[in-house]
Write an enzyme that holds these catalytic residues in place. Structure first.
Site, mmCIF file in Angstrom:
data_model
loop_
_atom_site.group_PDB
_atom_site.id
_atom_site.type_symbol
_atom_site.label_atom_id
_atom_site.label_comp_id
_atom_site.label_asym_id
_atom_site.label_seq_id
_atom_site.Cartn_x
_atom_site.Cartn_y
_atom_site.Cartn_z
ATOM 1 N N HIS A 73 -8.514 4.393 11.857
ATOM 2 C CA HIS A 73 -8.604 3.985 13.031
ATOM 3 C C HIS A 73 -9.679 4.344 13.796
ATOM 4 C CE1 HIS A 73 -5.350 1.225 12.152
ATOM 5 N NE2 HIS A 73 -4.390 2.142 12.281
ATOM 6 N N ASP A 96 -4.277 -2.509 6.289
ATOM 7 C CA ASP A 96 -3.233 -2.120 7.060
ATOM 8 C C ASP A 96 -1.980 -2.808 7.230
ATOM 9 O OD1 ASP A 96 -2.243 -0.476 8.965
ATOM 10 O OD2 ASP A 96 -3.792 -0.914 10.648
HETATM 11 ZN ZN LIG Z 1 -1.520 2.467 9.178
#
Ligand SMILES: [Zn+2]
Length: 336
Positions: A200, A251
């Site tokens: 991220h 994800d």
């Molecule tokens: Zn994750």
């Protein structure tokens, strides 16, 4: 134009495959409300459920052109074996990024000690499963765990993946506990290196991005999930200017489409800069393949074929096919 174009497969560097079940559910609220629904789904996982649902998830990934996947795995050791069996059945290269979880979350996520965690890693390696180290986040792992895990990863030359700076609240909590931001803490505790992938980095500030660049670490961007969860978006131009390597992950698997992840990444960069072609087509394919493979420590993964006769490629000259696939095609241009 007809026939097919053979290219290397895409690499999905960050997946929680069980979360595929949440697509279309858990609307409304914020990240933390979504997380409650996600935890309930995690709680009900069993080896049998993982074996069946992950094979389906991995089949979808292969159909979309991902031929290798890093499974960021925190639902238990028997379930890690089930994930490996599912990957073998589906025919996808798998790296189990086995998660260290000291506090928070569910009971089933947590190990008693960092020693117990490393024993679990050893047991997976002994069973022939390819693994990486994955302290879940600075939320879930205290500083001593980070140090021990960083040391083990360095000694054995293993990948280390960690979530950081996905949500502002995590940064506030880290500042309150440690007096520094998450990526600063990772650097201080020996968790940043060229084998590290920070997942991220959505809210990373300049100093944190400088640390990632200085250590030669990689950022894994997950744009469709980051959009779905209201996380924000990668500071793509600031990452690019520092020469930081980027890879992609599906994800939460709300979408399974590497072309869409790459299109989103470039779209974010365009919105931020007011320019077009911030990343070149070669850059974007590199993010989607070679950078992800290096992030997972994978040397070889299967190729895929693009269907040149696909309706969404009609009228596209052959020299523009790869760029057009990112700009204007969904993953169904991949021959399944
Ligand atoms: Zn994750």
């Amino acid at each position: 134009m007809a026939g097919t174009l053979r290219i290397p497969g895409f690499v999905n560097a960050h997946s929680h495959t069980f979360q595929r079940a949440l697509r279309g559910r858990a609307a409304g609220g914020d990240f933390w409300a979504w997380r409650d629904v996600m935890l309930a789904e995690a709680e009900r996982q069993t080896p049998d459920l993982v074996r069946e649902a992950y094979e389906q998830g991995y089949e979808e990934m292969i159909a979309a052109g991902y031929t290798a996947v890093g499974e960021f795995h925190y639902v238990g050791v028997p379930e890690a074996h089930a994930a490996a069996a599912a990957a073998a059945a589906a025919g996808i290269e798998l790296v189990v990024l086995h998660v260290a979880y000291a506090r928070g979350g569910l009971d089933r996520f947590r190990q008693e000690s960092v020693r117990e965690y490393l024993e679990q890693v050893e047991s997976l390696r002994a069973a022939g499963i390819r693994v990486g180290l994955a302290p879940h986040s600075v939320r879930a792992c205290p500083a001593e765990w980070l140090e021990e895990i960083g040391r083990y990863a360095a000694a054995d030359g293993l990948p280390l993946h960690v979530h950081a700076d996905e949500q502002p609240k995590e940064i506030e909590e880290c500042l309150a506990e440690h007096g520094c931001r998450p990526i600063e803490l990772l650097a201080r505790r020996g968790c940043l290196s060229e084998r590290t992938t920070v997942v991220h980095a959505t809210h990373a500030n300049g100093a944190e991005l400088d640390l990632i660049a200085a250590h030669g670490s990689t950022i894994c961007a997950c744009p469709t999930t980051e959009a779905d969860l209201g996380d924000g978006f990668l500071p793509a131009e600031r990452v690019r200017m520092r020469g930081i390597a980027i890879c992609i992950g599906s994800d939460s698997n709300v979408r399974i489409d590497p072309l869409e992840e790459l299109r989103e990444l470039e779209g974010i960069a365009r919105r931020q800069t007011g320019r077009r072609g911030v990343f070149s087509t070669d850059d974007l394919y590199g993010f989607g393949r070679e950078v992800g493979a290096r992030s997972l420590g994978v040397d070889a993964w299967p190729e895929i074929e693009i269907d040149l006769g696909h309706r969404s490629l009609r009228g596209v000259e052959s020299e523009h096919v790869l760029a057009a696939a990112i700009a204007g095609c969904a993953a169904d241009v991949v021959v399944s």
